[in-house]
Design an enzyme around this catalytic site. Structure first.
Site, PDB file in Angstrom:
ATOM      1  N   ASP A 299      39.386  50.475  46.611  1.00  0.00           N
ATOM      2  CA  ASP A 299      40.238  49.875  47.650  1.00  0.00           C
ATOM      3  C   ASP A 299      41.046  48.730  47.036  1.00  0.00           C
ATOM      4  O   ASP A 299      40.679  48.183  45.993  1.00  0.00           O
ATOM      5  CB  ASP A 299      39.407  49.388  48.853  1.00  0.00           C
ATOM      6  CG  ASP A 299      38.403  48.304  48.500  1.00  0.00           C
ATOM      7  OD1 ASP A 299      37.796  48.378  47.415  1.00  0.00           O
ATOM      8  OD2 ASP A 299      38.221  47.366  49.303  1.00  0.00           O
TER       9      ASP A 299
ATOM     10  N   GLU B 132      35.401  46.667  48.936  1.00  0.00           N
ATOM     11  CA  GLU B 132      35.096  45.441  48.199  1.00  0.00           C
ATOM     12  C   GLU B 132      36.015  44.321  48.638  1.00  0.00           C
ATOM     13  O   GLU B 132      35.603  43.177  48.747  1.00  0.00           O
ATOM     14  CB  GLU B 132      35.237  45.679  46.693  1.00  0.00           C
ATOM     15  CG  GLU B 132      34.563  44.604  45.834  1.00  0.00           C
ATOM     16  CD  GLU B 132      35.463  43.423  45.521  1.00  0.00           C
ATOM     17  OE1 GLU B 132      34.954  42.378  45.105  1.00  0.00           O
ATOM     18  OE2 GLU B 132      36.688  43.534  45.698  1.00  0.00           O
TER      19      GLU B 132
HETATM   20 ZN   LIG Z   1      38.399  43.623  42.409  1.00  0.00          ZN
END
Ligand SMILES: [Zn+2]
EC number: 3.5.1.18
Length: 386
Positions: A75, A141
């Protein structure tokens, strides 16, 4: 058949607009490449009320130890104003030896290098490592990170997966590739200092008790005494006050309560529990019998961790020195990353591309850095499984 290059893998990943929580096909790129190379690939979706479902990927080849894992996230943060980019944020364009796109360094480029190095290593070694190689890749994340690495590690542990070592391909280098390996991070713990007084009229202070001078004294006491002097791998822990509030709109009222927020970045002299005990002890001493104060600790999932310099960091350092001629700094500075979760399962270091343009307009990496990082990971695999 020759293995795909890091550049072509990175371009395929960059062309997927996988702004958290979207996957936009990014994990599918890895699933195909790793599946074709003989990896056992799992796509795992995690859910939590109030957050978006997130796609994750775990892939492993080999069944024996030692087990080296590459971890990362596909992501990315939003691109911002697309027209501000000199090449489209999701174009994967190459110009003047630079690869452009959101995630080029943070961290689709790093993942592409790890995959390219692994496929090349396997092709040169009869398709099997002398041990196991895996990929732990999350799509969660950059945002709230609740349906990502933490759950993927739990899921893997429940399946009986055991990891020996892990490399997180976050952009660890500051200026040039090979300058920095992150071997740990400080822990982070926030709290609120609350001092109770007695509300009253400013003209009759003897009938009130003003918490403002008291909280000022306590802030000074907690701020001025160092928490420690640092350790072999870490700078000194630091307690930093970030706000002081009484929420009082009046000039003629002594407030009933004063609050001050703070955050502590702490090193490996402490755990969350011993750190809290130390601060509370100092607070009690500063309060004496007179001041009524307490601390409300906020939840934290950022424990300190460190992979002490040794055989594993030597493997990574010597692969770096071989390719770049540099001896990397083994560093523990900066903010937190998913490595803090992985550290609960195995030794982990972070080494990837150069972080300068991460989260910026025109995020980009020199293609020569992709080649160097691929060669470094290739050298790590060679040394690790020798
Ligand atoms: Zn990163």
């Amino acid at each position: 058949m020759t293995s795909p290059t890091a550049l072509s893998i990175a371009q395929d990943l960059l062309r997927c607009p996988s702004v958290t929580p979207a996957d936009a096909g990014a994990l599918g790129v890895l699933e195909r490449l790793l599946g074709d190379a003989g990896f056992d690939v799992h796509r795992v979706t995690f859910s939590e009320p109030g957050t978006a479902d997130i796609d994750n990927l775990y892939a492993r080849i080999g069944t024996s130890a030692p087990h080296l894992s590459f971890a990362g996230h596909t992501d990315v943060v939003p691109a911002g104003e697309d027209s501000a980019w000199s090449h489209g944020a999701f174009s994967g364009d190459v110009a003047d030896g630079l690869l452009y796109g959101r995630g080029a360094v943070d961290m689709k480029g790093g993942i592409a290098c790890a995959v390219a190095a692994t496929l090349d290593y396997l092709a040169a070694n009869g398709g099997k490592p002398k041990g196991s190689i895996s990929f732990l890749i999350t799509g969660d994340e950059e945002d709230v990170a609740v349906n990502g690495t933490v759950k993927l590690l739990q899921w893997a542990a429940e399946r009986g997966e055991r990891f020996d070592h892990c490399i997180v391909g976050e952009p660890s280098n500051v200026e040039t590739i090979g300058d920095t390996i992150k071997i740990g991070r400080r822990g982070s713990q926030s709290g609120v200092l609350i001092v109770d007084g007695t509300q009253g009229h400013v003209a009759y202070p003897h009938r009130a008790s003003n918490p403002i001078p008291d909280i000022a004294a306590l802030i000074t006491a907690l701020n001025d005494e160092p928490l420690d002097q640092g350790s072999a791998q870490f700078q000194p822990s630091n307690l930093e006050f970030t706000s002081v509030d009484v929420g009082n709109p009046a000039t003629n009222v002594i407030p009933a309560q004063a609050r001050a927020k703070f955050n502590i970045r702490f090193n490996d002299h402490h755990t969350q529990d011993t750190l809290k005990a130390l601060v509370e002890e100092r607070l009690a001493a500063a309060c004496g019998n007179r001041i009524r104060a307490r601390i409300e600790w906020l939840p934290s999932n950022a424990d300190v961790f460190v992979t002490k310099p040794g055989a594993f960091t030597d493997v990574v350092s010597s692969a770096i020195a071989d390719v770049t001629g540099r001896i990397p700094d083994l560093n523990t500075g900066g903010g937190t990353s998913d490595a803090r979760f992985i550290a609960k399962y195995c030794r982990v270091v972070e080494f990837g591309l150069v972080g300068q343009t991460m989260h910026q307009i025109d995020e980009r990496t020199p293609i020569s850095d992709l080649d160097k990082l691929t060669a470094i990971y290739r050298g790590v695999l060679e040394r690790y499984f020798k």
